[in-house]
Structure formats: structure tokens, C-alpha cells
Design a protein around this motif. Structure first.
Motif, PDB file in Angstrom:
ATOM      1  N   ASN A  23       1.001  -1.150   0.035  1.00 46.77           N
ATOM      2  CA  ASN A  23       0.159  -0.076  -0.115  1.00 46.77           C
ATOM      3  C   ASN A  23       0.971   1.322  -0.036  1.00 46.77           C
ATOM      4  OD1 ASN A  23      -2.879  -0.373  -0.053  1.00 46.77           O
ATOM      5  ND2 ASN A  23      -2.568  -1.456   1.877  1.00 46.77           N
ATOM      6  N   ALA A  24       0.522   2.203  -0.930  1.00 41.60           N
ATOM      7  CA  ALA A  24       1.285   3.544  -0.693  1.00 41.60           C
ATOM      8  C   ALA A  24       0.284   4.651  -1.134  1.00 41.60           C
ATOM      9  CB  ALA A  24       2.434   3.445  -1.683  1.00 41.60           C
ATOM     10  N   PHE A  25       0.801   5.864  -0.770  1.00 42.57           N
ATOM     11  CA  PHE A  25       0.125   6.953  -1.027  1.00 42.57           C
ATOM     12  C   PHE A  25       0.918   7.848  -1.715  1.00 42.57           C
ATOM     13  CE2 PHE A  25      -2.251   5.448   2.716  1.00 42.57           C
ATOM     14  CZ  PHE A  25      -3.360   5.373   2.381  1.00 42.57           C
ATOM     15  N   GLY A  26       0.057   8.769  -2.631  1.00 39.43           N
ATOM     16  CA  GLY A  26       0.912   9.809  -3.516  1.00 39.43           C
ATOM     17  C   GLY A  26       1.330   8.935  -4.845  1.00 39.43           C
ATOM     18  N   GLY A  29       7.288   7.644  -7.184  1.00 40.79           N
ATOM     19  CA  GLY A  29       8.399   8.295  -7.134  1.00 40.79           C
ATOM     20  C   GLY A  29       9.069   8.695  -5.739  1.00 40.79           C
ATOM     21  N   GLU A  30       9.878   9.730  -5.644  1.00 38.87           N
ATOM     22  CA  GLU A  30      10.388   9.801  -4.415  1.00 38.87           C
ATOM     23  C   GLU A  30       9.544  10.206  -3.175  1.00 38.87           C
ATOM     24  OE1 GLU A  30      13.954  12.243  -4.315  1.00 38.87           O
ATOM     25  OE2 GLU A  30      15.006  10.833  -5.432  1.00 38.87           O
ATOM     26  N   GLN A  31       8.318  11.027  -3.709  1.00 36.93           N
ATOM     27  CA  GLN A  31       7.436  11.665  -2.821  1.00 36.93           C
ATOM     28  C   GLN A  31       6.570  10.557  -2.173  1.00 36.93           C
ATOM     29  OE1 GLN A  31       6.752  15.117  -1.991  1.00 36.93           O
ATOM     30  NE2 GLN A  31       8.765  15.378  -2.629  1.00 36.93           N
ATOM     31  N   GLN A  32       6.578   9.386  -2.865  1.00 35.84           N
ATOM     32  CA  GLN A  32       5.500   8.512  -2.388  1.00 35.84           C
ATOM     33  C   GLN A  32       5.802   7.908  -1.253  1.00 35.84           C
ATOM     34  OE1 GLN A  32       5.567   4.629  -4.501  1.00 35.84           O
ATOM     35  NE2 GLN A  32       3.586   4.750  -4.972  1.00 35.84           N
ATOM     36  N   GLN A  33       4.612   7.753  -0.242  1.00 36.98           N
ATOM     37  CA  GLN A  33       4.901   7.153   1.031  1.00 36.98           C
ATOM     38  C   GLN A  33       4.474   5.836   1.156  1.00 36.98           C
ATOM     39  OE1 GLN A  33       1.947   9.244   3.519  1.00 36.98           O
ATOM     40  NE2 GLN A  33       2.827   8.540   5.374  1.00 36.98           N
ATOM     41  N   VAL A  34       5.107   4.762   1.040  1.00 35.40           N
ATOM     42  CA  VAL A  34       4.827   3.254   1.384  1.00 35.40           C
ATOM     43  C   VAL A  34       4.545   3.112   2.709  1.00 35.40           C
ATOM     44  CG1 VAL A  34       5.713   1.137   0.886  1.00 35.40           C
ATOM     45  CG2 VAL A  34       6.570   3.015  -0.547  1.00 35.40           C
ATOM     46  N   ILE A  35       3.382   2.646   2.837  1.00 36.20           N
ATOM     47  CA  ILE A  35       2.733   1.932   4.063  1.00 36.20           C
ATOM     48  C   ILE A  35       3.150   0.863   4.508  1.00 36.20           C
ATOM     49  CG2 ILE A  35       0.804   2.203   5.838  1.00 36.20           C
ATOM     50  CD1 ILE A  35       1.495   4.858   4.379  1.00 36.20           C
ATOM     51  N   GLU A  73      -1.699  -1.645  -3.918  1.00 33.95           N
ATOM     52  CA  GLU A  73      -0.931  -1.447  -5.313  1.00 33.95           C
ATOM     53  C   GLU A  73      -0.704  -2.925  -5.786  1.00 33.95           C
ATOM     54  OE1 GLU A  73       2.558   0.984  -5.350  1.00 33.95           O
ATOM     55  OE2 GLU A  73       1.328   2.729  -5.541  1.00 33.95           O
ATOM     56  N   ASP A  74      -0.462  -3.821  -4.937  1.00 36.23           N
ATOM     57  CA  ASP A  74      -0.004  -5.207  -5.380  1.00 36.23           C
ATOM     58  C   ASP A  74      -0.470  -6.047  -3.899  1.00 36.23           C
ATOM     59  OD1 ASP A  74       1.013  -6.764  -6.546  1.00 36.23           O
ATOM     60  OD2 ASP A  74       3.067  -6.801  -5.927  1.00 36.23           O
ATOM     61  N   GLY A  75      -0.623  -7.233  -4.661  1.00 37.27           N
ATOM     62  CA  GLY A  75      -0.913  -8.392  -3.054  1.00 37.27           C
ATOM     63  C   GLY A  75      -2.209  -8.946  -3.258  1.00 37.27           C
ATOM     64  N   GLU A  76      -2.000  -9.939  -2.546  1.00 34.06           N
ATOM     65  CA  GLU A  76      -3.497 -10.750  -2.759  1.00 34.06           C
ATOM     66  C   GLU A  76      -4.297 -10.683  -1.242  1.00 34.06           C
ATOM     67  OE1 GLU A  76      -2.802 -14.736  -3.965  1.00 34.06           O
ATOM     68  OE2 GLU A  76      -1.615 -13.747  -5.787  1.00 34.06           O
ATOM     69  N   ILE A  77      -5.225 -10.640  -1.199  1.00 36.62           N
ATOM     70  CA  ILE A  77      -5.990 -10.693  -0.044  1.00 36.62           C
ATOM     71  C   ILE A  77      -7.316 -11.597  -0.181  1.00 36.62           C
ATOM     72  CG2 ILE A  77      -7.527  -9.109   1.822  1.00 36.62           C
ATOM     73  CD1 ILE A  77      -6.041  -6.863   0.735  1.00 36.62           C
ATOM     74  N   GLU A  78      -7.501 -12.348   0.882  1.00 39.67           N
ATOM     75  CA  GLU A  78      -8.515 -13.442   0.883  1.00 39.67           C
ATOM     76  C   GLU A  78      -9.490 -13.535   2.190  1.00 39.67           C
ATOM     77  OE1 GLU A  78      -8.366 -17.820   0.201  1.00 39.67           O
ATOM     78  OE2 GLU A  78      -7.764 -17.212  -2.005  1.00 39.67           O
ATOM     79  N   VAL A  79     -10.489 -13.226   2.157  1.00 41.06           N
ATOM     80  CA  VAL A  79     -11.328 -13.243   3.264  1.00 41.06           C
ATOM     81  C   VAL A  79     -12.466 -14.042   3.103  1.00 41.06           C
ATOM     82  CG1 VAL A  79     -12.773 -11.542   4.771  1.00 41.06           C
ATOM     83  CG2 VAL A  79     -10.981 -10.692   3.482  1.00 41.06           C
ATOM     84  N   LEU A  80     -12.644 -14.996   4.149  1.00 40.25           N
ATOM     85  CA  LEU A  80     -13.492 -16.013   4.262  1.00 40.25           C
ATOM     86  C   LEU A  80     -13.712 -17.018   3.019  1.00 40.25           C
ATOM     87  CD1 LEU A  80     -16.744 -13.839   5.856  1.00 40.25           C
ATOM     88  CD2 LEU A  80     -15.173 -15.586   6.903  1.00 40.25           C
TER      89      LEU A  80
END
Ligand SMILES: Nc1ncnc2c1ncn2[C@@H]1O[C@H](COP(=O)(O)OP(=O)(O)OP(=O)(O)O)[C@@H](O)[C@H]1O
Ligand SMILES: [Mg+2]
Lengths: 268, 370
Positions: A23-26, A29-35, A73-80
Motif C-alpha cells: 500500500n502506498a499513497f501519492g 516516485g520519491e514523494q511516495q509514502q509506502v505504508i 498497489e499489489d498483493g492478494e487478500i482473501e477473506v472467508l
């Protein structure tokens, strides 16, 4: 070490399964804040999983991406057992009625009374008689620990703690299998917080609930969480019982559980 | 038969036993409720066949025991627990706040409340007007500390510069419409040339300012009310007060100033654009060359008309901002209020603008600016 891995061994009954989440905001590039970056997490069926981490480490964002409010942005999420990413709205509805969510700030509908707020999910999914609906709202409100006279009040007339409980009552409206709680005990007095803990525990036991619980409350962690997931360095660094976590030498974990507050909570 | 639908029949068919089989959950609550309804009082509810139960199911069973004297049999420990839990949570509640009286009585009392509220709003508006004047005075006394340059400039941009496009287009089109309608009527008398008088005087004296005021009320008056209203809801205004920042100074005065300063400028611009639209129409349809058009305008528009138009503009701006900010500050409670107050702000602002315009019309003609 491996028993505090965020990934459960094969064969475990998993309700939420997250792999490689980013997950990332912005703008990129350099400004991007990766959470979050390459975050993995499994939540076992029937457990109460506590999620801890410093302020701003992305606990709420993690919850928002699991429930589909934030597109990763990327990844897999599975719920129930269902893949959550790129779903159609009406497919997702089937999952939505199986979970309940308490947002960090309550997020009650401000134009509806507390009881009407609780009735919203009931109305959306079931055709119940108005009396039954009112009664259900009534006992859910009482279960969440609100006095009966709070039911006809509007959210703007509630105290901060009451908003939390009203939010919980709404989250419980459909008797969900999966409950997401974002800092439920923040802003409650200690007695109320303890009652809240007991309520969650008893609901879990009786309703076969799985609880994803974000909290800063050490007492809650000790009292009701089966496992605790630690969010740091943009991923889940460890998941385990508090004893298991204490055996790790991650600096944040040590400071968290072995600080004065951590020790006080452990002694209690 | 005591059992229906998905519930298994009972071989020793006893009318008074209600056997539940399978899941007793919210998805079947409507059916279950109806079935229990049809059972006689004092029934026995047999839960031994239930494999899944939730609180709604438990509530239905509990309610039958409470109101209908039902007995429960064969409940698993979990089911017992759920029943106990809903029993503990059973308190009578109201869903909506109490409403007093009915029919006529309520109608009268609502009318009364409405009148009282209208009076209070009028009084409140005067109050707010006074507070704003005091605020202005304080800013005026110590402009260095109190004048918020940045806030005012931002508002100038939002209220003035960004309105140029829409106000320009609107005025231009109105100019064409007046020209066209005027020409059609005046042609009957062979007096097409008076179209220029019509366009010039009506625009400068009345329409330029009035249309601009309506546009500003719709664009900025509503924005003021919605902004302040939302800030009120999120307690930003309370926070501001506790820090010692006066909301009047920080929020209301910059908005007022922007409206007061921008209204004359926008009005003047609107007048020019309307005349431009009218002029182009005259050129194309009536074949009046632009130079003649301008010369004739100079002859027929007395300078007092320009004053009439421009003197009104800042007053209208003041009223629009006053009503917008006042309504925003009245917001209390929920999001619906923001919508309501925003609507009120626009409606009341436009209404007041037209009333004041009428007063000005009488005033100017009585001092001989005809
Ligand atoms: N909509 C957004 N746009 C940009 N950045 C955001 C957004 N939402 C969250 N963030 C950023 O993501 C980070 C994680 O936020 P998050 O709300 O998940 O924190 P948290 O772990 O829940 O903290 P807390 O314990 O204080 O609630 C923060 O640094 C925040 O600034
Ligand atoms: Mg958070």
C-alpha cells in the motif's frame, strides 16, 4: 523463530489471508509514502487477533484494505475464502453481510438515531417485521453496553465512548462471523473497557466469531487476544502469543511490552 | 401441525411442541417469527435439532418465553448462553425520539415553533451583523496583527477570479438575449436604434449587478455556509475558539471582505460582457457598427447609472457573505443540517438582494438619478 511467522502452516483454518500486500499513497516516485510492503498475514478461524503497532504504522490502512475500502498497489487478500481484490460490487455484498466493522471514529450515520443506525444493515439484507427489527436493535444496543435511553438519540448527542458502543452495536447487527474493531476501547473508561473486553470474549465464544482487533490497549491485549500481530517496518514482523513475542529481540516489541505500562498490564 | 417449512415433522405430533431443526439464524428470522406467532401460548420449543444459532434466533426464542409463556427444551450449552445473553440485554427501548401530540395539536405547535424560529433567526442575523461589525472594527484598529492577508487573498481568488468564466459567459448571453428581444419589439416602431439605450441602461443600472449577485450567492454564499457548517460539525470552530483565534476574524471577515471587494469588480465586468454581447448582436443583426454603438452608449447612459449599479454591488456582496456565514454558523448536529443551511443561505441571500435592490431603486429615483 518460525512459530511467530505471520504465515500459518498449511492446513490451518484461515479466515483472512494476506500475501505480498503493498500500500502506498501519492504518485510513484520519491514523494511516495509506502505504508505496507510485502506484508503477509493469516488470521485463524475463531481467534481474537490483536494488531499493534506505533501510531501511523498503517493499522487502519491495513484494515481498510482487507475490507476493500483501499485498493492495494499489489498483493492478494482473501477473506472467508473469497478473493477481495478486483471484485464486482454485488459479489462483494455476500461477504459484507458476514462481517461487522467498527471504525476508529464510529462513523455513525449522523441523520439517523442510534437504533436506526443499527437497523440499517438489517434493512439492507433482510425483510423483518418492524417490531422484530426494533427489538433486535434494542438488545444489540444493550449488549454493546449502552443505556436504553441512548437508542433514540442522534449521534451528535452522544459522548465519545457512547459513539464507540453505538458503532459496535451496528457492527454486531448481523451477527457477523468476522468482526473488525479499530481501537474499540480507546476513549472508554477502564470499567467500560473491561466490560467491552468481556463482551467481545463472550461473543466470540458463543457466536464462533473471529475478531480482528486493532488496539493500543495493553490490558485488552493481555485479557482477550489469542495472538498478537506486530506491525512495524511496513510489514507484520511477528505474530504470536505475548509470551512468544517477548522472546523475540525486536527493539519495538521489547519496548512495547517491557515498558512500564506493558509490565503493569502483564502484572494485572 | 406444529412444524412447518424446513422444520422436521414430529411423529408423536403434539400441537404444543415447536421443533427447530438446522439453523436458527437471522436469515430465517422472518419465517421463524411467523411460525412462532401461529403456535399456541405455553408452547414448548425444542432446540435439540438446532446446529447453528445466533442472537436473533435466540431473541425469537427468548421472546416466546417472555411473552407467550413458552418453555425451552434440549438447548445446547451454547444456545443456553445465547439465551442468557439476550435475556440480559432485554430492555425496552425507543427507536426515535418522542414526538408530542397528534394531528391538529401538533400542526399548531409546529407552526408556532416555526414562527418562533423565524423570529430567532432574524434576531440572530442582526446579532451576527453586530458581531461582524465589531470584528471589522477590531481588524481596522490593529490591521498589522489582525488582518489575515493570506486568507483574504485566497478568498479573492475563489470568489472573484474563478467566477470570471461563468459570469462572463452568462452576461454575454444575456446581452444577446436583451438585444434580440429589444430589437424585435422596437422594430415595430422603426426604432431599432433604441435597442442600444435598452441594452446600455438596463445592464448598467440593474441587470449587471443583480445577475452577478445571484451568481455569487449561488457560488460563494453556498460555499461559505457549507464550509463553516462542516467546520462546525467537526468541532474545528470550537477548537479555534479555545486556541484563542476568533472565528469571526479568521473565517467570517475574510469571506465578507472578499465578497464586498469582488462584487463591484465582478459587476463591472458583467456589465462590460453584457454590453459586448448586445453590441455584437447589434452589429450582426441590426448592422450597427461597433463604433456607432459605443458612441451612442456614451450619449445615452448617464454617469449616475454607473454609480447606481456600482454602489449596490458591495452592499449585495456584504449581504450574501453575511447570510452565508451566518447560516453556516447555525449548523448543529448532523450532515443534513449542512445541506439545509446551505440552501437557506442561497435562498435568503437572493431574496434579500432583491428586496434591497427594490429599496435602492426607490431611493435613487427619489434623489433624481433617473
Ligand atoms: N488517505 C490517505 N492519504 C495519504 N496518506 C494516508 C491516508 N490515510 C492514511 N495515510 C497515511 O498512512 C499512514 C498510516 O495511517 P493509519 O491510519 O493506518 O495509521 P494507524 O496505524 O491506524 O495509526 P493510529 O494508531 O494512530 O490510528 C499514516 O502515515 C498516514 O499519514
Ligand atoms: Mg488508526
Amino acid at each position: 523463530m518460525s512459530d511467530t511467522s505471520p504465515i500459518l502452516p498449511e492446513g490451518a483454518k484461515v479466515v483472512i489471508c494476506i500475501r505480498g500486500l503493498r500500500n502506498a499513497f501519492g504518485e510513484e516516485g520519491e514523494q511516495q509514502q509506502v505504508i505496507h510492503d510485502k506484508l503477509d498475514l493469516d488470521v485463524k478461524r475463531g481467534e481474537i487477533l490483536g494488531v499493534v503497532g506505533g501510531s501511523g504504522t498503517g493499522k487502519s490502512v491495513l484494515m481498510r484494505s482487507i475490507i476493500g475500502l483501499q485498493t492495494p498497489e499489489d498483493g492478494e487478500i482473501e477473506v472467508l475464502g473469497e478473493n477481495m481484490i478486483g471484485r464486482e460490487e454485488d459479489e462483494a455484498k455476500n461477504i459484507r453481510r458476514r462481517w461487522g466493522i467498527l471504525f476508529q471514529n464510529g462513523a455513525l450515520f449522523s441523520t439517523l438515531t442510534v437504533a436506526e443506525n443499527v437497523e440499517v444493515p438489517l434493512r439492507e439484507y433482510f425483510h423483518l417485521s418492524p417490531t422484530l427489527m426494533d427489538e433486535i436493535a434494542g438488545y444489540k444496543i444493550a449488549m454493546a453496553g449502552l443505556p436504553a435511553d441512548a437508542a433514540p438519540k442522534f449521534p451528535s448527542e452522544l459522548s465519545g465512548g457512547m459513539v464507540k458502543r453505538a458503532g459496535l452495536a451496528r457492527a454486531l447487527a448481523l451477527d457477523p462471523e468476522l468482526l473488525f474493531l479499530d481501537e474499540p476501547t480507546a476513549g472508554l473508561d477502564p470499567i467500560a473497557a473491561q466490560n467491552f473486553d468481556e463482551l467481545i470474549l463472550s461473543l466470540r465464544d458463543k457466536l464462533d466469531l473471529t475478531v480482528f482487533l486493532i488496539t493500543h490497549d495493553l490490558d485488552t491485549l493481555y485479557a482477550i487476544c489469542d495472538r498478537v500481530a506486530v506491525l512495524a517496518d511496513k510489514k507484520v514482523v511477528a505474530v504470536g502469543t505475548i509470551e512468544q513475542l517477548l522472546a523475540l529481540d525486536h527493539p519495538w516489541i521489547q519496548e512495547y511490552f517491557n515498558g512500564p505500562r506493558g509490565r503493569a498490564a502483564a502484572a494485572a | 401441525m406444529a412444524t412447518r417449512g424446513y422444520r422436521k415433522g414430529d411423529e408423536h405430533s403434539d400441537e404444543r411442541i415447536y421443533r427447530c431443526v438446522g439453523s436458527l439464524t437471522i436469515s430465517r428470522a422472518a419465517t421463524t417469527e411467523r411460525e412462532i406467532e401461529l403456535m399456541p401460548d405455553g408452547m414448548t420449543i425444542d432446540l435439540s435439532g438446532v446446529n447453528k444459532m445466533d442472537t436473533v434466533g435466540a431473541w425469537l426464542v427468548y421472546r416466546a418465553t417472555r411473552d407467550r409463556g413458552a418453555r425451552v427444551e434440549g438447548a445446547s450449552p451454547e444456545a443456553e448462553g445465547l439465551l442468557e445473553q439476550v435475556r440480559q440485554a432485554d430492555v425496552p427501548v425507543r427507536v426515535t425520539p418522542e414526538e408530542e401530540g397528534t394531528g391538529f395539536k401538533r400542526g399548531v405547535s409546529e407552526l408556532g415553533e416555526y414562527v418562533v424560529e423565524a423570529g430567532q433567526i432574524l434576531f440572530g442575523l442582526l446579532n451576527f451583523f453586530g458581531a461582524t461589525l465589531i470584528g471589522f472594527w477590531q481588524v481596522f484598529k490593529r490591521p498589522q496583527q489582525r488582518f489575515r492577508m493570506n486568507a483574504v487573498v485566497t478568498r479573492f481568488d475563489l470568489v472573484g477570479v474563478r467566477a470570471l468564466g461563468i459570469i462572463g459567459l452568462m452576461s454575454f448571453l444575456i446581452g444577446i438575449v436583451i438585444g434580440q428581444q429589444g430589437a424585435v419589439q422596437l422594430r415595430a416602431f422603426g426604432a431599432e436604434i433604441y435597442t442600444i439605450n435598452l441594452i446600455g441602461r438596463i445592464t448598467v443600472r440593474e441587470l449587471g449587478t443583480l445577475m452577478t449577485a445571484i451568481m455569487v450567492a449561488g457560488r460563494s454564499g453556498s460555499a461559505f455556509a457549507a464550509q463553516l457548517g462542516t467546520m462546525k460539525l467537526t468541532e474545528e470552530i470550537d477548537a479555534m475558539r479555545t486556541i484563542g483565534v476568533s472565528p469571526t476574524e479568521a473565517l467570517v471577515i475574510p469571506r465578507m471582505m472578499s465578497a464586498i471587494v469582488m462584487m463591484p469588480l465582478l459587476s463591472f465586468y458583467a456589465m462590460i460582457m453584457t454590453i459586448l454581447g448586445g453590441g455584437i448582436y447589434c452589429w450582426i443583426d441590426l448592422e450597427i457598427p461597433p463604433l456607432t454603438f459605443v458612441q451612442r452608449l456614451q450619449e445615452v447612459i448617464p454617469i449616475t447609472d454607473v454609480w447606481v449599479g456600482l454602489i449596490k454591488a458591495p452592499v449585495f456582496g456584504f449581504v450574501i457573505a453575511l447570510v452565508g456565514c451566518f447560516q453556516g454558523m447555525l449548523v448543529e448536529g448532523d450532515a443534513e443540517q449542512v445541506g439545509l443551511r446551505t440552501t437557506n443561505a442561497v435562498v435568503q441571500a437572493i431574496f434579500l438582494v432583491i428586496v434591497i435592490d427594490a429599496v435602492f431603486a426607490v431611493f435613487f429615483s427619489s434623489i433624481g438619478w433617473i
